[in-house]
Design a protein around this motif. Structure first.
Motif, mmCIF file in Angstrom:
data_model
loop_
_atom_site.group_PDB
_atom_site.id
_atom_site.type_symbol
_atom_site.label_atom_id
_atom_site.label_comp_id
_atom_site.label_asym_id
_atom_site.label_seq_id
_atom_site.Cartn_x
_atom_site.Cartn_y
_atom_site.Cartn_z
ATOM 1 N N GLN A 18 -119.362 -48.891 -66.564
ATOM 2 C CA GLN A 18 -120.763 -49.383 -66.097
ATOM 3 C C GLN A 18 -120.954 -49.475 -67.168
ATOM 4 O O GLN A 18 -121.932 -47.882 -67.694
ATOM 5 C CB GLN A 18 -120.886 -49.151 -65.194
ATOM 6 N N ASP A 19 -121.511 -50.422 -68.073
ATOM 7 C CA ASP A 19 -122.343 -50.977 -69.268
ATOM 8 C C ASP A 19 -121.495 -50.813 -70.806
ATOM 9 O O ASP A 19 -122.618 -50.143 -71.415
ATOM 10 C CB ASP A 19 -124.245 -49.325 -69.175
ATOM 11 N N PHE A 68 -119.548 -54.764 -66.323
ATOM 12 C CA PHE A 68 -121.007 -54.732 -65.680
ATOM 13 C C PHE A 68 -120.934 -54.443 -64.742
ATOM 14 O O PHE A 68 -122.089 -53.228 -63.789
ATOM 15 C CB PHE A 68 -121.515 -56.485 -65.527
ATOM 16 N N ARG A 107 -120.306 -51.215 -73.748
ATOM 17 C CA ARG A 107 -119.481 -52.105 -74.955
ATOM 18 C C ARG A 107 -118.058 -52.554 -74.637
ATOM 19 O O ARG A 107 -117.561 -51.385 -75.615
ATOM 20 C CB ARG A 107 -120.563 -52.577 -75.747
ATOM 21 N N GLU A 129 -119.801 -56.902 -71.731
ATOM 22 C CA GLU A 129 -120.164 -55.803 -71.505
ATOM 23 C C GLU A 129 -119.728 -55.644 -69.950
ATOM 24 O O GLU A 129 -119.874 -56.391 -69.767
ATOM 25 C CB GLU A 129 -122.139 -56.046 -71.809
#
Length: 151
Positions: A30-31, A93, A33, A91
């Motif tokens: 998660q998060d 999520f 790039r 990205e």
């Protein structure tokens, strides 16, 4: 708005198998790039689990999310068209698992097998048309929210 086209589900089984031979599995926390707008687009992904936010740099503002992709969605089409640079950023999520495809290898396969290339290109064109409508709606929503001279 019509339902989104899913690349691997619209391909005939023999073409899907040929394409999957060029894939390998990847994952992103998660998060993370996944790629940046303007970077070299040398791959694409088909999401197996999780959610990805597509974003766009807006000068003088923060990144704006223009779309969200999930299971079965194609992530990245810039690998197919020169100059092979990402038009959006992406990205994770949530945690994401995906099939990742080498763009130049798929382009070569499409050139070697024109029938497969036609089917892949037509499917991606449908995906692009849907994304254009999705992005247009998001931009119009943002424009209406923040006002403008033509509203």
């Amino acid at each position: 708005m019509p339902k989104a086209t899913r690349l691997l589900t619209v391909l005939p089984p023999e073409y899907r198998e040929r394409l999957l031979e060029l894939a390998h599995d990847v994952s992103f926390p998660q998060d993370t790039r996944i790629f940046e707008e303007g970077g070299a687009a040398d791959r694409f992904l088909v999401i197996r689990s999780g959610t990805v936010a597509l974003d766009l740099e807006v000068p003088g503002h923060r990144r704006m999310t223009v779309g969200t992709l999930s299971i079965g969605d194609l992530l990245g089409w810039s690998w197919l068209f020169p100059p092979h640079e990402w038009d959006f950023g992406a990205e994770a999520f949530s945690p994401v698992r995906a099939h990742e495809f080498d763009g130049p290898a798929v382009r070569s396969l499409c050139e070697e097998e024109p029938a497969l290339g036609f089917v892949v290109t037509r499917a991606i064109a449908k995906i692009l048309a849907h994304r254009l409508e999705m992005t247009r709606g998001k931009l119009l929503d943002q424009y209406a929210l923040h006002g403008g001279p033509y509203l």
